[in-house]
Write an enzyme that holds these catalytic residues in place. Structure first.
Site, PDB file in Angstrom:
ATOM      1  N   ARG A   1       0.849  -1.187   0.000  1.00 61.29           N
ATOM      2  CA  ARG A   1       0.000   0.000   0.000  1.00 61.29           C
ATOM      3  C   ARG A   1       0.891   1.246   0.000  1.00 61.29           C
ATOM      4  NH1 ARG A   1      -2.295   3.077   4.631  1.00 61.29           N
ATOM      5  NH2 ARG A   1      -3.982   4.322   3.784  1.00 61.29           N
TER       6      ARG A   1
ATOM      7  N   GLU B   1      -3.806  -0.310   7.883  1.00 61.89           N
ATOM      8  CA  GLU B   1      -2.696   0.126   8.731  1.00 61.89           C
ATOM      9  C   GLU B   1      -2.873  -0.410  10.135  1.00 61.89           C
ATOM     10  OE1 GLU B   1      -1.565   4.301   9.228  1.00 61.89           O
ATOM     11  OE2 GLU B   1      -1.850   4.580   7.075  1.00 61.89           O
TER      12      GLU B   1
ATOM     13  N   HIS C   1      -2.727  11.053   0.930  1.00 64.12           N
ATOM     14  CA  HIS C   1      -2.241  10.783   2.279  1.00 64.12           C
ATOM     15  C   HIS C   1      -1.616  12.080   2.810  1.00 64.12           C
ATOM     16  CE1 HIS C   1      -0.915   7.325   5.094  1.00 64.12           C
ATOM     17  NE2 HIS C   1      -0.594   8.452   5.709  1.00 64.12           N
TER      18      HIS C   1
ATOM     19  N   GLU D   1      -7.365   8.462   6.151  1.00 66.38           N
ATOM     20  CA  GLU D   1      -7.657   9.114   7.427  1.00 66.38           C
ATOM     21  C   GLU D   1      -8.065  10.579   7.301  1.00 66.38           C
ATOM     22  OE1 GLU D   1      -4.493   8.493  10.218  1.00 66.38           O
ATOM     23  OE2 GLU D   1      -4.708   6.339  10.154  1.00 66.38           O
TER      24      GLU D   1
ATOM     25  N   TYR E   1      -4.829   1.640  15.635  1.00 68.61           N
ATOM     26  CA  TYR E   1      -3.645   1.658  16.483  1.00 68.61           C
ATOM     27  C   TYR E   1      -3.991   1.315  17.929  1.00 68.61           C
ATOM     28  CZ  TYR E   1      -0.988   3.177  12.508  1.00 68.61           C
ATOM     29  OH  TYR E   1      -0.385   3.198  11.286  1.00 68.61           O
TER      30      TYR E   1
ATOM     31  N   ASN F   1      -7.751   1.620   9.626  1.00 62.79           N
ATOM     32  CA  ASN F   1      -6.483   1.833  10.313  1.00 62.79           C
ATOM     33  C   ASN F   1      -6.749   1.793  11.806  1.00 62.79           C
ATOM     34  OD1 ASN F   1      -5.487   2.274   7.782  1.00 62.79           O
ATOM     35  ND2 ASN F   1      -4.834   4.384   8.129  1.00 62.79           N
TER      36      ASN F   1
END
Ligand code: GBH
Length: 470
Positions: free
Chosen positions: A76, A372, A119, A164, A294, A292
């Site tokens: 990606r 991600e 991005h 995002e 985290y 994504n």
């Protein structure tokens, strides 16, 4: 117990143009908002910028060869608007050509190209006209998307509009933590809506131009109340979930902003910017939702306002990115943390994937991909006594990777057909306002020599792909 990794779960790695390419002024590239922001005193720790980064622009064939060695199934990456349409206007052949060569290298190596159009690196020339607060930027984005598609559409099947958008709006125009560093609630809301609009318009146009599979990547940070019997804690979690996690996914999948969100922020500038027909455009059908993840959060509501961003990299004051949720406060748990201070909570990923499947993507038949997930650690280079070779025994990252792939397998076992997992990041790279101080890579980059060294986590990902076991 050893677990099998299904053969149809695609495993790979991710990067982004500004964070790895460097070559900031080459072949017609013009400044993006991150080139400008990096030069604002105090905006980025130690004034680090993206002029050289991982020098990937010059080392692309070697980097793809490295991916091939690792056996990555997908890669990606993002294209840079500032290369392709440097001032936001006229296309630049030399800039586009780089991505054409990249795609050829990937296909030659048997790696599936996963392309993201935006991005965070908006051409500065467009920011000078208001950036994402200006509705016209959405139209310029469509021009840019179509230019990339014209050249790569014959070889690239997976098209992601944005990475995002929460970061490109609220972190960038409201908190001021990211480029362009503005601090206005109204600007953040305008940017958020215009990013959604740009996404929807681009999906429609790209589909018409023949793009096969279309989608968007969103960041999720699910919030739960500290005390589920406390009305104010529940309200805190509700507000954060609305503003962070539902602001983008809900209009895309349902064609409307959540009512509770509108009650919080509609009057702060969102209502004023929504035009008739926008929500229909935004809800253009997609094929893939990129996730994504985290970490998640446990929150309470504690007036007076406590700052949400406690780990700002520099002394430059940063505002809250959460309009109407400034009193929401995250509570540390008894969990290990990464070098970013983020808690490690793999179970949150399983829960999130199940939630998204049940709430949005399942019935719509939209594929879920983890685009991600990763961790920064202070890696140490050691010399292998027998071979004299540099080694990086990043035990924590190996654990992080294994635990999160395990969390994806848990979701699959629970009936959520997750299709892919991309580790963030393939390379150590420019971690935005943290500069080169945070290392997320499964491959180490020595910024003095640009030498790449595969870390133990990279070897582990390669092994997983080869052996299909966890
Ligand atoms: C991603 O963003 C980016 O896509 C990527 O470019 C980046 O390098 C990578 O992750 C690592 O950072 O709890 O209030 O402090 C991550 C999105 C948004 C996740 C902010 C953490 C912390 C907000 N991040 N969030 S707060």
């Amino acid at each position: 117990m050893q677990r099998r990794i299904p053969t149809d779960l695609i495993l790979g790695g991710a990067t982004a143009a500004f964070q790895i390419e460097g070559a900031a002024a080459e072949d017609g590239r013009r400044p993006s908002i991150w080139d400008t922001f990096a030069r604002v005193p105090g905006a980025v720790i130690d004034g680090h910028n993206g002029d050289v980064a991982c020098d990937h622009y010059h080392r692309m064939p070697q980097d793809v060869a490295l991916m091939r060695e690792l056996g990555l199934q997908t890669y990606r990456f993002s294209t840079s608007w500032a290369r392709v349409r440097p001032e936001g206007g006229e296309p630049n052949g030399a800039g586009i050509d780089f991505y054409s060569r990249l795609v050829d290298e990937l296909l030659g190596a048997g790696i599936l190209p996963w392309l993201t159009l935006y991005h965070w690196d908006l051409p500065q020339a467009l920011e000078d006209q208001g950036g994402w607060t200006n509705r016209d930027t959405a139209h310029r984005f469509v021009d840019y998307a179509l230019t990339v598609h014209e050249t790569l559409g014959d070889r690239v099947t997976n098209w992601t509009t944005m990475n995002e958008p929460w970061c490109s709006s609220f972190l960038s125009y409201t908190a001021g933590a990211h480029a362009p560093g503005r601090q206005s609630v109204e600007a953040g809301l305008q940017a958020g809506h215009h990013l959604l609009l740009a996404h929807g318009m681009a999906v429609t146009e790209l589909r018409e131009a023949g793009a096969e599979r279309l989608g968007i990547t969103l960041n999720f940070q699910p919030a739960e109340p500290v005390d589920a019997s406390s009305a104010s804690d529940l309200e805190a979690a509700r507000r954060l979930n609305d503003q962070y996690n539902r602001f983008f996914v809900h209009p895309i999948m349902r064609g409307e902003y959540p009512e509770s969100l509108l009650a919080d922020v509609g009057h702060l500038g969102l209502d004023a910017v929504v035009q008739p027909g926008d929500l229909e455009t935004i809800a253009a059908p997609i094929d893939v939702l990129g996730v994504n993840y985290y970490h998640d959060d446990v929150v309470s509501y504690e007036p007076p306002a406590a700052p949400v961003l406690q780990d700002a990299p520099t002394d430059r004051p940063i505002a809250s990115p959460y309009p109407a949720a400034e009193g929401v406060h995250a509570h540390p748990r008894e969990l290990p943390t990464t070098n970013m201070g983020w808690e490690v909570q793999p179970a949150g990923l399983t829960k999130l994937l199940r939630h998204l499947h049940d709430e949005y993507t399942g019935e719509a038949g939209v594929e879920l991909w983890v685009t991600e997930n990763g961790a920064a650690y202070d890696d140490e280079v050691v010399t292998d006594a027998s071979t004299g070779q540099a080694r990086i025994h990043d035990v924590e990252r190996v654990e992080f990777l294994r635990a999160h792939v395990g969390a994806v397998l848990d979701a699959i076992d629970a009936g959520v057909p997750v299709k892919g997992y991309m580790y963030w990041s393939l390379l150590d790279n420019y971690e935005w306002a943290w500069g080169y101080h945070k290392r997320f890579g499964i491959v180490r980059v020595d910024y003095d020599t640009q030498e790449r060294t595969v870390k133990d986590s990279g070897l582990e990902l390669a092994r997983m792909i080869r052996e299909r076991t966890l």
